[in-house]
Motif scaffolding. Structure first.
Motif, PDB file in Angstrom:
ATOM      1  N   ALA A   1      -8.425  -0.905 -11.225  1.00  0.00           N
ATOM      2  CA  ALA A   1      -7.905  -0.375 -12.492  1.00  0.00           C
ATOM      3  C   ALA A   1      -7.327  -1.496 -13.363  1.00  0.00           C
ATOM      4  CB  ALA A   1      -6.853   0.686 -12.219  1.00  0.00           C
ATOM      5  N   ASN A   2      -7.730  -2.735 -13.078  1.00  0.00           N
ATOM      6  CA  ASN A   2      -7.360  -3.919 -13.869  1.00  0.00           C
ATOM      7  C   ASN A   2      -5.906  -4.338 -13.751  1.00  0.00           C
ATOM      8  OD1 ASN A   2     -10.019  -4.147 -14.888  1.00  0.00           O
ATOM      9  ND2 ASN A   2      -9.538  -2.543 -16.381  1.00  0.00           N
ATOM     10  N   GLN A   3      -5.255  -3.985 -12.663  1.00  0.00           N
ATOM     11  CA  GLN A   3      -3.885  -4.423 -12.451  1.00  0.00           C
ATOM     12  C   GLN A   3      -3.893  -5.852 -11.919  1.00  0.00           C
ATOM     13  OE1 GLN A   3      -0.915  -4.365 -13.332  1.00  0.00           O
ATOM     14  NE2 GLN A   3       0.026  -2.627 -12.291  1.00  0.00           N
ATOM     15  N   LYS A   4      -2.960  -6.647 -12.384  1.00  0.00           N
ATOM     16  CA  LYS A   4      -2.797  -8.029 -11.927  1.00  0.00           C
ATOM     17  C   LYS A   4      -1.397  -8.173 -11.347  1.00  0.00           C
ATOM     18  CE  LYS A   4      -6.646  -9.338 -14.064  1.00  0.00           C
ATOM     19  NZ  LYS A   4      -7.731  -8.591 -13.544  1.00  0.00           N
ATOM     20  N   TRP A   5      -1.275  -8.964 -10.282  1.00  0.00           N
ATOM     21  CA  TRP A   5       0.029  -9.229  -9.700  1.00  0.00           C
ATOM     22  C   TRP A   5       0.002 -10.574  -8.997  1.00  0.00           C
ATOM     23  CZ3 TRP A   5      -3.431  -5.614  -7.973  1.00  0.00           C
ATOM     24  CH2 TRP A   5      -3.862  -5.683  -6.651  1.00  0.00           C
ATOM     25  N   ASP A   6       1.210 -11.131  -8.775  1.00  0.00           N
ATOM     26  CA  ASP A   6       1.305 -12.458  -8.169  1.00  0.00           C
ATOM     27  C   ASP A   6       1.552 -12.355  -6.662  1.00  0.00           C
ATOM     28  OD1 ASP A   6       4.002 -11.848  -7.850  1.00  0.00           O
ATOM     29  OD2 ASP A   6       4.647 -13.115  -9.518  1.00  0.00           O
ATOM     30  N   ASN A   7       1.636 -13.511  -6.006  1.00  0.00           N
ATOM     31  CA  ASN A   7       1.809 -13.548  -4.548  1.00  0.00           C
ATOM     32  C   ASN A   7       3.128 -12.936  -4.101  1.00  0.00           C
ATOM     33  OD1 ASN A   7      -0.680 -14.735  -4.121  1.00  0.00           O
ATOM     34  ND2 ASN A   7       0.129 -16.811  -4.221  1.00  0.00           N
ATOM     35  N   ASP A   8       4.183 -13.132  -4.893  1.00  0.00           N
ATOM     36  CA  ASP A   8       5.487 -12.548  -4.537  1.00  0.00           C
ATOM     37  C   ASP A   8       5.407 -11.025  -4.539  1.00  0.00           C
ATOM     38  OD1 ASP A   8       6.673 -15.028  -4.218  1.00  0.00           O
ATOM     39  OD2 ASP A   8       7.392 -15.106  -6.297  1.00  0.00           O
ATOM     40  N   ALA A   9       4.781 -10.481  -5.577  1.00  0.00           N
ATOM     41  CA  ALA A   9       4.617  -9.026  -5.656  1.00  0.00           C
ATOM     42  C   ALA A   9       3.726  -8.537  -4.516  1.00  0.00           C
ATOM     43  CB  ALA A   9       4.026  -8.630  -7.004  1.00  0.00           C
ATOM     44  N   ASP A  10       2.709  -9.306  -4.189  1.00  0.00           N
ATOM     45  CA  ASP A  10       1.798  -8.913  -3.118  1.00  0.00           C
ATOM     46  C   ASP A  10       2.533  -8.772  -1.788  1.00  0.00           C
ATOM     47  OD1 ASP A  10      -1.109  -8.412  -2.541  1.00  0.00           O
ATOM     48  OD2 ASP A  10      -0.646  -9.920  -1.007  1.00  0.00           O
TER      49      ASP A  10
ATOM     50  N   LYS B   1      -3.607  -1.113  -3.274  1.00  0.00           N
ATOM     51  CA  LYS B   1      -3.872  -2.423  -3.868  1.00  0.00           C
ATOM     52  C   LYS B   1      -5.319  -2.515  -4.362  1.00  0.00           C
ATOM     53  CE  LYS B   1      -2.502  -5.933  -1.376  1.00  0.00           C
ATOM     54  NZ  LYS B   1      -2.029  -6.774  -0.258  1.00  0.00           N
ATOM     55  N   ILE B   2      -6.253  -1.999  -3.596  1.00  0.00           N
ATOM     56  CA  ILE B   2      -7.658  -2.001  -4.035  1.00  0.00           C
ATOM     57  C   ILE B   2      -7.817  -1.120  -5.272  1.00  0.00           C
ATOM     58  CG2 ILE B   2     -10.000  -1.281  -3.426  1.00  0.00           C
ATOM     59  CD1 ILE B   2      -9.271  -2.063  -0.490  1.00  0.00           C
ATOM     60  N   MET B   3      -7.193   0.039  -5.252  1.00  0.00           N
ATOM     61  CA  MET B   3      -7.261   0.943  -6.401  1.00  0.00           C
ATOM     62  C   MET B   3      -6.663   0.278  -7.640  1.00  0.00           C
ATOM     63  SD  MET B   3      -6.230   4.440  -4.332  1.00  0.00           S
ATOM     64  CE  MET B   3      -5.798   5.382  -5.764  1.00  0.00           C
ATOM     65  N   ALA B   4      -5.520  -0.385  -7.472  1.00  0.00           N
ATOM     66  CA  ALA B   4      -4.867  -1.063  -8.597  1.00  0.00           C
ATOM     67  C   ALA B   4      -5.757  -2.170  -9.140  1.00  0.00           C
ATOM     68  CB  ALA B   4      -3.515  -1.632  -8.151  1.00  0.00           C
ATOM     69  N   SER B   5      -6.360  -2.918  -8.252  1.00  0.00           N
ATOM     70  CA  SER B   5      -7.239  -4.010  -8.672  1.00  0.00           C
ATOM     71  C   SER B   5      -8.429  -3.476  -9.471  1.00  0.00           C
ATOM     72  CB  SER B   5      -7.720  -4.776  -7.439  1.00  0.00           C
ATOM     73  OG  SER B   5      -8.567  -5.818  -7.817  1.00  0.00           O
TER      74      SER B   5
ATOM     75  N   ALA C   1      -5.454   0.739 -16.757  1.00  0.00           N
ATOM     76  CA  ALA C   1      -6.443   1.807 -16.858  1.00  0.00           C
ATOM     77  C   ALA C   1      -5.903   3.173 -16.427  1.00  0.00           C
ATOM     78  CB  ALA C   1      -7.680   1.464 -16.019  1.00  0.00           C
ATOM     79  N   ILE C   2      -4.778   3.188 -15.733  1.00  0.00           N
ATOM     80  CA  ILE C   2      -4.215   4.436 -15.214  1.00  0.00           C
ATOM     81  C   ILE C   2      -2.956   4.847 -15.973  1.00  0.00           C
ATOM     82  CG2 ILE C   2      -3.232   5.548 -13.161  1.00  0.00           C
ATOM     83  CD1 ILE C   2      -6.251   4.913 -12.987  1.00  0.00           C
ATOM     84  N   LYS C   3      -2.051   3.904 -16.214  1.00  0.00           N
ATOM     85  CA  LYS C   3      -0.736   4.207 -16.791  1.00  0.00           C
ATOM     86  C   LYS C   3      -0.830   4.962 -18.113  1.00  0.00           C
ATOM     87  CE  LYS C   3       3.670   2.072 -18.092  1.00  0.00           C
ATOM     88  NZ  LYS C   3       4.153   3.310 -18.558  1.00  0.00           N
ATOM     89  N   HIS C   4      -1.674   4.502 -19.004  1.00  0.00           N
ATOM     90  CA  HIS C   4      -1.798   5.149 -20.308  1.00  0.00           C
ATOM     91  C   HIS C   4      -2.215   6.613 -20.140  1.00  0.00           C
ATOM     92  CE1 HIS C   4      -2.560   5.796 -24.528  1.00  0.00           C
ATOM     93  NE2 HIS C   4      -3.781   6.174 -24.234  1.00  0.00           N
ATOM     94  N   LYS C   5      -3.183   6.865 -19.278  1.00  0.00           N
ATOM     95  CA  LYS C   5      -3.645   8.243 -19.043  1.00  0.00           C
ATOM     96  C   LYS C   5      -2.521   9.106 -18.487  1.00  0.00           C
ATOM     97  CE  LYS C   5      -8.452   7.295 -17.842  1.00  0.00           C
ATOM     98  NZ  LYS C   5      -9.429   7.349 -16.746  1.00  0.00           N
TER      99      LYS C   5
END
Length: 137
Positions: free
Chosen positions: A78-87, A72-76, A106-110
């Motif tokens: 890398a500019n990932q956004k998610w809601d409370n349900d996903a969390d 979750k820290i890594m995703a954050s 920031a990761i998916k495209h690479k």
């Protein structure tokens, strides 16, 4: 009804493929291809997973962290956004937490570009085709 039959056929085909892969060493071959691909990415520092993990752990106590929290820290970062349900889902599922990171903009495209550019998908297609040929499919 036709949709249900098509879905059942796809499921059966997937099961047959999985069984064939289990009977042969195809899973080991695909894993080896992936490891070679991933090592090349790290060596060229195109994708620095280890560095991302270290950055995520820098401000935290690694002894008390769950792997989901690291992702979750890594995703954050890398500019990932998610809601409370996903969390709530991600907090209890390592694969979903990893997916959150790997689908971060920031990761998916690479990752997607490198799978194609480095020939990972082509090598996997070749390996599966070789397995099917050897089994007479």
């Amino acid at each position: 009804m036709a949709f249900v039959n098509k879905q059942a056929t796809r499921t059966q085909q997937g099961s047959i493929l999985a069984e064939d892969m289990d009977r042969t060493n195809t899973n080991a071959v695909l894993k080896r291809d992936y490891e070679v691909w991933y090592s090349a990415l790290e060596k060229k520092q195109v994708l620095n997973f280890r560095g991302d993990v270290e950055t995520a752990l820098a401000q935290e106590n690694p002894e008390t962290m769950k792997i989901q929290d690291i992702f979750k820290i890594m995703a954050s970062k890398a500019n990932q956004k998610w809601d409370n349900d996903a969390d709530r889902l991600v907090s209890h599922d390592v694969e979903r937490a990893q997916g959150l990171y790997l689908t971060a903009p920031a990761i998916k495209h690479k990752v997607d570009k490198l799978k194609v550019d480095t020939g990972l998908y082509l090598s996997w297609e070749r390996d599966v085709k070789n397995m099917r040929t050897s089994l007479g499919h």
